[in-house]
Write an enzyme that holds these catalytic residues in place. Structure first.
Site, PDB file in Angstrom:
ATOM      1  CG  ASP A 185      -1.820   1.208   1.273  1.00  0.00           C
ATOM      2  OD1 ASP A 185      -1.421   2.289   0.790  1.00  0.00           O
ATOM      3  OD2 ASP A 185      -2.953   1.081   1.755  1.00  0.00           O
ATOM      4  CG  HIS A 186       1.410   4.313  -3.191  1.00  0.00           C
ATOM      5  ND1 HIS A 186       0.159   4.008  -3.625  1.00  0.00           N
ATOM      6  CD2 HIS A 186       1.534   5.658  -3.302  1.00  0.00           C
ATOM      7  CE1 HIS A 186      -0.456   5.126  -3.990  1.00  0.00           C
ATOM      8  NE2 HIS A 186       0.353   6.149  -3.803  1.00  0.00           N
ATOM      9  CG  HIS A 248      -4.198   4.563  -0.598  1.00  0.00           C
ATOM     10  ND1 HIS A 248      -3.289   3.536  -0.602  1.00  0.00           N
ATOM     11  CD2 HIS A 248      -4.422   4.852  -1.903  1.00  0.00           C
ATOM     12  CE1 HIS A 248      -2.989   3.221  -1.869  1.00  0.00           C
ATOM     13  NE2 HIS A 248      -3.666   4.010  -2.657  1.00  0.00           N
TER      14      HIS A 248
HETATM   15  C1  BG6 Z   1      -3.635   4.795  -6.237  1.00  0.00           C
HETATM   16  C2  BG6 Z   1      -4.987   4.875  -6.870  1.00  0.00           C
HETATM   17  O1  BG6 Z   1      -3.566   3.726  -5.340  1.00  0.00           O
HETATM   18  O2  BG6 Z   1      -3.355   6.002  -5.556  1.00  0.00           O
HETATM   19  C3  BG6 Z   1      -5.096   6.073  -7.795  1.00  0.00           C
HETATM   20  O3  BG6 Z   1      -5.248   3.689  -7.606  1.00  0.00           O
HETATM   21  C4  BG6 Z   1      -4.684   7.321  -7.079  1.00  0.00           C
HETATM   22  O4  BG6 Z   1      -6.403   6.194  -8.328  1.00  0.00           O
HETATM   23  C5  BG6 Z   1      -3.348   7.142  -6.381  1.00  0.00           C
HETATM   24  O5  BG6 Z   1      -4.607   8.361  -8.038  1.00  0.00           O
HETATM   25  C6  BG6 Z   1      -3.020   8.341  -5.516  1.00  0.00           C
HETATM   26  O6  BG6 Z   1      -1.713   8.201  -5.053  1.00  0.00           O
HETATM   27  P1  BG6 Z   1      -0.834   9.473  -4.687  1.00  0.00           P
HETATM   28  O7  BG6 Z   1       0.446   8.907  -4.169  1.00  0.00           O
HETATM   29  O8  BG6 Z   1      -0.704  10.281  -5.941  1.00  0.00           O
HETATM   30  O9  BG6 Z   1      -1.611  10.219  -3.639  1.00  0.00           O
END
Ligand code: BG6
Length: 501
Positions: A185-186, A248
């Site tokens: 989960d980045h 997230h």
């Molecule tokens: C991803 C989603 O996990 O996270 C995307 O699939 C979203 O739809 C993205 O745009 C948002 O990530 P960040 O790091 O740009 O906030």
């Protein structure tokens, strides 16, 4: 970023090597780790895909990706030529067992060059329907047989409801050991997100007030300005609830709400987080209407440009019922948080890009000051700005300088933004995966519990089309119903048109 931690020699195999994630995130992350001296002394990166490419054509694609997406910009020639010598491409059909036998030979050859059996990191950057084939073939070919050295990294979406997530976990556990599985989960790799843990548990100041006695409510907003971009095909079968809240936003909620861990140990941290997920009250079908709202963007304006509505985006059903905005109110049934509402909100094509957490404290129990002295005796508020602004702000009430005792709100700011060399989330997470540190990855029970929170809402929404879609214009803060959701308990969104943001 410099770290003393060095992983053992590692072979990285990317299933979906020609995909967008490899180009935008994975290769830039490995490259930045490399120029920072954090890659293992010996490493090899193998991209797998069906497209017929030779090594050079593959490297060229990745080089272009670095140009466009790496935080360090265009690679220096000498660095790139050393780095790219470790990259190769392997044309293969991931359904075909023979491809894995070939891959095994390739990996054995690299082990021989390295003079030892290297760690293996298999990165599944493929559509969910391919995961079973990859997992089973990896197992049957014996490629990931060493539970101490071989790891599988798996991207979201991890299932599409509780049942499918349980089935996917079972599939993985049938083929690997849990300690080999790294569910990514980045958000957990973001600097500002990791700092929540430091901030809460390395300071004595917050713990005594971090509970229902002092905290009135919590808001978590992840607002994006972009629309679905080129991902309409995927997004139309997902939607904001599954794409963002299930993973997230619930993870952010866990970090705010978790009990203090005994140690910074992977299992301990994950135990404390899963406790939160378990304690979140599941919404009953009749409660969904008052506690969850959905929205879909229509046409509008983003940064001075006219933009299309969601239903006009490429690969999106022109009658789509998919939500591009979701807001939910959740309660945690435990001693610390009983009756403290947690408002979670996310959307695409919103007015601004803003990810932040707002902890709203209760007002003082008795006001020493008269109404005239204190125009706006707003209660204390702690704002954790995750991106693009990266800071922590404490709103305090202070005396206005002058002869009168007049009060006004003032802010104390801890600025994170000054450190431009922060690693990207994927750098942190990929390094951890190479090192075998699963602290920032999701365990099977976390994923399942998160789905249990979300599935009832999802089922209610799927069973009834929304009649008012599109219900917010691009470039706004979402549908009116999201204001009503939070107003029911007398709250307002901290970031909104009304709040002047
Ligand atoms: C991803 C989603 O996990 O996270 C995307 O699939 C979203 O739809 C993205 O745009 C948002 O990530 P960040 O790091 O740009 O906030």
């Amino acid at each position: 970023m410099k770290t003393d931690k060095k992983a053992n020699p590692t072979i990285i195999v990317i299933f979906g090597g020609t995909g967008d994630l490899a180009k935008r995130k994975l290769i830039p992350a490995f490259y930045n780790l490399f120029i920072d001296g954090s890659m293992p002394e010996k490493f090899a990166i193998i991209g797998l895909g069906r497209t017929q490419l030779d090594d050079d054509a593959f490297r060229k694609k990745l080089y272009d990706g670095l140009n466009d997406f790496s935080r360090s910009g265009k690679p220096a020639d000498d660095k790139w030529s050393t780095f790219n010598a470790s990259i190769s491409y392997f044309v293969s059909n991931i359904d075909d067992p023979a491809a894995y036998a070939e891959l095994a030979k390739k990996l054995d050859g690299i082990d021989q060059q390295f003079g030892q059996r290297a760690n293996r990191l298999f990165y599944m950057s493929v559509a969910p329907r391919f995961i079973e084939a990859v997992a089973v073939n990896l197992k049957q070919s014996g490629l990931a047989i060493n539970a101490d050295l071989d790891r599988i990294v798996i991207e979201k979406p991890f299932g599409h409801n509780t049942e499918s997530a349980i089935a996917l976990n079972k599939l993985l556990i049938d083929n690997f050991q849990e300690k080999q599985i790294y569910r990514i989960d980045h958000y957990l790799g973001k600097e500002t997100v990791q700092n929540i843990i430091a901030f809460r548990f390395a300071n004595a100041l917050f713990e005594p007030v971090w509970n229902r006695n002092y905290i009135d409510s919590v808001q978590i907003t992840v607002a994006e300005q972009v629309g679905v971009e080129e991902r309409g095909g995927y997004y139309d079968s997902a939607g904001a609830l599954k794409d963002m809240i299930q993973n997230h936003l619930l993870q952010l909620m866990c970090m705010i709400a978790m009990e203090p861990p005994v140690s910074f140990d992977a299992e301990e941290l994950r135990n404390r987080k899963v406790d939160v997920l378990r304690a979140i009250q599941r919404l009953k079908p009749e409660e969904i209407h008052n506690n969850a709202v959905r929205g879909q963007y229509g046409q509008g304006w983003t940064e001075g440009k006219k933009v299309p509505g969601y239903r006009e985006e490429p690969d999106v059903d022109p009658k789509s019922n998919t939500e591009t905005f979701a807001a939910v109110k959740l309660n945690i049934n435990n001693w610390r948080w009983q009756d403290v509402p947690f408002y979670l909100r996310t959307g695409k094509r919103m007015q601004d890009k803003n990810s932040s957490i707002t902890i709203q404290f209760r007002p003082v129990p008795h006001s020493t000051f008269s109404q005239t002295q204190a125009d706006s005796l707003s209660p204390n508020r702690l704002t954790i700005n995750l991106q693009p602004q990266m800071d922590i702000r404490m709103r305090l009430i202070a005396k206005k300088p002058g002869l009168e005792m007049e009060l006004h709100p003032a802010e104390m700011v801890f600025d994170y933004d000054s450190d431009k060399s922060s690693p990207e989330a994927y750098e942190t997470l990929l390094l951890d995966a190479m090192l075998g540190d699963a602290t920032l990855f999701m365990r099977s029970d976390q994923v399942e519990e998160a789905w249990k929170v979300i599935t009832p809402i999802q089922e209610a929404w799927e069973s009834r089309n929304s009649l008012d879609f599109p219900n917010y214009a691009s470039g706004t803060w979402g549908p009116e119903s999201a204001e009503a959701l939070i107003a029911r308990q007398g709250h307002t969104w901290a970031i909104s048109a009304k709040a002047g943001k």
